[in-house]
Design a protein around this motif. Structure first.
Motif, PDB file in Angstrom:
ATOM      1  N   THR A 272      40.969  -8.576 -19.681  1.00 29.82           N
ATOM      2  CA  THR A 272      41.326  -9.523 -18.629  1.00 29.82           C
ATOM      3  C   THR A 272      40.099 -10.333 -18.239  1.00 29.82           C
ATOM      4  OG1 THR A 272      40.899  -7.845 -16.940  1.00 29.82           O
ATOM      5  CG2 THR A 272      43.176  -8.062 -17.716  1.00 29.82           C
ATOM      6  N   ASP A 273      40.348 -11.471 -17.590  1.00 23.32           N
ATOM      7  CA  ASP A 273      39.250 -12.354 -17.196  1.00 23.32           C
ATOM      8  C   ASP A 273      38.634 -11.960 -15.862  1.00 23.32           C
ATOM      9  OD1 ASP A 273      39.441 -13.969 -19.445  1.00 23.32           O
ATOM     10  OD2 ASP A 273      41.042 -15.159 -18.561  1.00 23.32           O
ATOM     11  N   TYR A 274      39.446 -11.441 -14.940  1.00 24.38           N
ATOM     12  CA  TYR A 274      38.960 -11.097 -13.614  1.00 24.38           C
ATOM     13  C   TYR A 274      39.372  -9.672 -13.275  1.00 24.38           C
ATOM     14  CZ  TYR A 274      38.232 -16.109 -13.082  1.00 24.38           C
ATOM     15  OH  TYR A 274      37.821 -17.404 -13.270  1.00 24.38           O
ATOM     16  N   PRO A 275      38.537  -8.941 -12.508  1.00 27.60           N
ATOM     17  CA  PRO A 275      38.912  -7.576 -12.121  1.00 27.60           C
ATOM     18  C   PRO A 275      40.114  -7.577 -11.193  1.00 27.60           C
ATOM     19  CG  PRO A 275      36.905  -8.269 -10.976  1.00 27.60           C
ATOM     20  CD  PRO A 275      37.214  -9.327 -12.003  1.00 27.60           C
ATOM     21  N   SER A 276      40.987  -6.579 -11.369  1.00 28.96           N
ATOM     22  CA  SER A 276      42.193  -6.508 -10.545  1.00 28.96           C
ATOM     23  C   SER A 276      41.877  -6.073  -9.113  1.00 28.96           C
ATOM     24  CB  SER A 276      43.197  -5.533 -11.181  1.00 28.96           C
ATOM     25  OG  SER A 276      42.596  -4.254 -11.348  1.00 28.96           O
ATOM     26  N   ASP A 277      40.871  -5.210  -8.948  1.00 26.73           N
ATOM     27  CA  ASP A 277      40.497  -4.735  -7.609  1.00 26.73           C
ATOM     28  C   ASP A 277      39.353  -5.585  -7.069  1.00 26.73           C
ATOM     29  OD1 ASP A 277      38.992  -3.729  -9.685  1.00 26.73           O
ATOM     30  OD2 ASP A 277      38.403  -1.914  -8.617  1.00 26.73           O
ATOM     31  N   ALA A 320      33.807  -0.149  -9.258  1.00 26.68           N
ATOM     32  CA  ALA A 320      33.528   0.663 -10.446  1.00 26.68           C
ATOM     33  C   ALA A 320      32.765  -0.141 -11.499  1.00 26.68           C
ATOM     34  CB  ALA A 320      34.832   1.201 -11.022  1.00 26.68           C
ATOM     35  N   GLU A 321      33.189  -1.384 -11.723  1.00 29.31           N
ATOM     36  CA  GLU A 321      32.530  -2.208 -12.738  1.00 29.31           C
ATOM     37  C   GLU A 321      31.109  -2.570 -12.314  1.00 29.31           C
ATOM     38  OE1 GLU A 321      34.897  -5.558 -13.819  1.00 29.31           O
ATOM     39  OE2 GLU A 321      36.704  -4.361 -14.200  1.00 29.31           O
ATOM     40  N   GLY A 394      24.870  -0.943 -23.612  1.00 31.15           N
ATOM     41  CA  GLY A 394      24.669  -1.016 -22.163  1.00 31.15           C
ATOM     42  C   GLY A 394      24.575  -2.424 -21.635  1.00 31.15           C
ATOM     43  N   LEU A 395      23.716  -3.261 -22.245  1.00 39.27           N
ATOM     44  CA  LEU A 395      23.552  -4.631 -21.753  1.00 39.27           C
ATOM     45  C   LEU A 395      24.761  -5.505 -22.086  1.00 39.27           C
ATOM     46  CD1 LEU A 395      19.770  -5.325 -22.419  1.00 39.27           C
ATOM     47  CD2 LEU A 395      20.908  -4.812 -20.265  1.00 39.27           C
ATOM     48  N   ALA A 396      25.471  -5.166 -23.171  1.00 39.33           N
ATOM     49  CA  ALA A 396      26.718  -5.886 -23.463  1.00 39.33           C
ATOM     50  C   ALA A 396      27.740  -5.623 -22.361  1.00 39.33           C
ATOM     51  CB  ALA A 396      27.272  -5.451 -24.816  1.00 39.33           C
ATOM     52  N   ILE A 397      27.798  -4.385 -21.864  1.00 32.67           N
ATOM     53  CA  ILE A 397      28.689  -4.061 -20.750  1.00 32.67           C
ATOM     54  C   ILE A 397      28.264  -4.814 -19.493  1.00 32.67           C
ATOM     55  CG2 ILE A 397      29.393  -2.194 -19.195  1.00 32.67           C
ATOM     56  CD1 ILE A 397      29.288  -0.317 -21.618  1.00 32.67           C
ATOM     57  N   VAL A 398      26.951  -4.851 -19.238  1.00 31.67           N
ATOM     58  CA  VAL A 398      26.440  -5.592 -18.076  1.00 31.67           C
ATOM     59  C   VAL A 398      26.857  -7.063 -18.159  1.00 31.67           C
ATOM     60  CG1 VAL A 398      24.355  -6.388 -16.910  1.00 31.67           C
ATOM     61  CG2 VAL A 398      24.498  -4.031 -17.721  1.00 31.67           C
ATOM     62  N   LYS A 399      26.696  -7.657 -19.326  1.00 31.54           N
ATOM     63  CA  LYS A 399      27.036  -9.075 -19.507  1.00 31.54           C
ATOM     64  C   LYS A 399      28.508  -9.325 -19.205  1.00 31.54           C
ATOM     65  CE  LYS A 399      27.488 -12.562 -23.142  1.00 31.54           C
ATOM     66  NZ  LYS A 399      27.303 -12.841 -24.589  1.00 31.54           N
ATOM     67  N   HIS A 400      29.401  -8.476 -19.726  1.00 32.52           N
ATOM     68  CA  HIS A 400      30.831  -8.683 -19.514  1.00 32.52           C
ATOM     69  C   HIS A 400      31.235  -8.452 -18.061  1.00 32.52           C
ATOM     70  CE1 HIS A 400      31.125  -8.713 -23.903  1.00 32.52           C
ATOM     71  NE2 HIS A 400      32.314  -9.246 -23.742  1.00 32.52           N
ATOM     72  N   VAL A 401      30.615  -7.479 -17.411  1.00 35.11           N
ATOM     73  CA  VAL A 401      30.911  -7.264 -15.994  1.00 35.11           C
ATOM     74  C   VAL A 401      30.503  -8.490 -15.178  1.00 35.11           C
ATOM     75  CG1 VAL A 401      30.293  -5.911 -13.954  1.00 35.11           C
ATOM     76  CG2 VAL A 401      30.800  -4.749 -16.107  1.00 35.11           C
TER      77      VAL A 401
END
Length: 435
Positions: A272-277, A320-321, A394-401
């Motif tokens: 998804t593009d935006y977090p639901s919460d 969480a993200e 790790g940094l790929a997760i940071v970038k997507h968040v």
């Protein structure tokens, strides 16, 4: 006017004066004769000037100037030659414009020209197919009225066109378009729109494959890890020669578990593009918890970890993200900073938005590696990953968040002096606690 015409004018004026003087000698009225001669010459010049003015006011198209004599004939001829030269120049320019329009018409990509206010000036046939523009009724309409996706309006109004924008087509949701905008001239815009549906489908297939494989591997890996743990709990009952092999298998199994967890998290973030919460998150308390966890991770390495956080500033998003992204940055600093090094965590806001910074006195990173640090599985040094147990995600997760929270990541580093990772969030994501 050349020197010959200046001489001719002077001779004519002298001739008029002599003739007027001769007439005055005959009639006895010198002054009146001179005045009459000069008046007639002035009237003739004024009449030619009025003819030129009338022609300039009433000419249509390429109508030739009036016929004149003497000096005025020369003026009219010069205007005629300028007119013909202008026609030839306009003809060449029109030919160039026609060729450009013909070539853009043949393109499969949409080409749209917008004025400084974002209103439609011109577009090719592909724009009608991809964006649903209609000729001539859409001419002069704001592009944001025709491409109504909120992300496009935010992208267009932000005037930061360094990166393209991918959106569904306003005509067909199953078609994916990529928007490139360039400013030119007097803040006018040239917009290129490309159909990237096939690339999007291939990317989605890759994401689905990784997510499905990661999900399917979890069960057998859990079973293997469980049996290894059981065997190691009963180490006295097995041959001592197998002990080291079992320990290494358990260690590698743990690394695979971490890798699968990171891959599944990335797949979830990309879904998804935006977090639901999307709710205000108390960042200062979150960072305090992460700091305590980092201090525990440091253990006997005795890092000096400090925190400076604005207690009145919150951030809209998924708790969480954001915790996952911020903890990744802080724990990386702990892993790659030598014993007794310093790590400073800072959270603050200003007129540009909100910012979270992690600064360490670690090993540092070469400048050539910085642009690729957020790529999946990219390693600055393979030995680092094997020593710290990192997955390279790790940094790929940071970038997507950060992308899901409309944020960006800035990285600066100097070898031997340390690194600074800064997360920037726009003002729209900020919430003051007293609000």
């Amino acid at each position: 006017m050349n020197q010959n015409w200046r001489a001719i004018i002077i001779r004519r004026v002298i001739l008029i004066v002599l003739v007027s003087s001769l007439v005055g000698m005959v009639t006895g009225y010198y002054a009146w004769s001179l005045l009459a001669g000069l008046s007639i010459y002035l009237f003739w010049n004024l009449r030619q000037l009025l003819r030129l003015h009338e022609w300039l006011k009433t000419q249509q198209g390429d109508e030739a100037p009036p016929v004149g004599y003497g000096l005025w004939g020369e003026v009219f001829d010069s205007i005629y030659h300028l007119q013909r030269r202008d026609q030839r120049v306009r003809g060449r320019l029109q030919a160039v414009i026609d060729r450009v329009q013909e070539s853009t018409t043949a393109l499969k990509d949409a080409v749209v020209m917008l004025d400084s206010d974002g209103n439609l000036d011109w577009w090719n046939i592909a724009a009608e197919t991809l964006l649903g523009l209609k000729t001539p009724q859409d001419s002069g309409q704001p592009i944001t009225n025709l491409v109504r996706d909120p992300r496009f309006k935010e992208y267009f109004d932000g005037e930061n066109y360094a990166e393209p924008l991918d959106l569904p087509s306003p005509v067909n949701d199953r078609r994916r378009l990529q928007f490139h905008i360039t400013q030119y001239g007097n803040r006018e815009h040239l917009m290129l729109v490309r159909d990237v549906t096939r690339l999007h489908q291939l990317e989605q297939m890759r994401k689905d494959f990784v997510a499905n494989v990661s999900h399917e591997l979890r069960t057998p890996l859990t079973v293997i890890s469980g049996y290894l743990e059981t065997l190691l709990d009963n180490v006295d009952a097995i041959n001592p020669r197998w002990l080291r092999a079992l320990q290494q298998m358990q260690q590698q199994g743990g690394r695979m578990q971490n890798l699968l967890n990171d891959l599944l998290l990335l797949a979830k973030l990309e879904a998804t593009d935006y977090p639901s919460d999307n709710a205000p998150v108390t960042i200062d308390l979150m960072l305090l918890s992460i700091k305590n966890d980092a201090q525990a991770l440091s253990a006997e390495r005795h890092h000096r970890i400090t925190l400076e956080a604005d207690p009145h500033l919150k951030l809209k998003g998924s708790e969480a993200e954001l915790r996952s992204a911020f903890s990744n940055l802080v724990f990386n600093a702990v892993k790659y900073t030598p014993d007794e090094g310093e790590i400073h965590i800072r959270w603050w806001g200003d007129e540009r938005g909100a910012h979270m910074e992690v600064k360490d006195t670690g090993l540092g990173i070469e400048a050539k590696h910085l642009p690729r640090l957020t790529e999946r599985f990219y390693r600055v040094d393979s030995s680092r990953a094997s020593n710290t147990g990192g997955t390279g995600l790790g940094l790929a997760i940071v970038k997507h968040v950060l992308l899901r929270h409309r944020g960006t990541l800035d990285i600066s580093s100097t070898q031997g002096k340390g690194s600074t990772f800064t997360c920037h969030f726009p003002s729209a994501q900020m919430v003051r606690r007293n609000q």
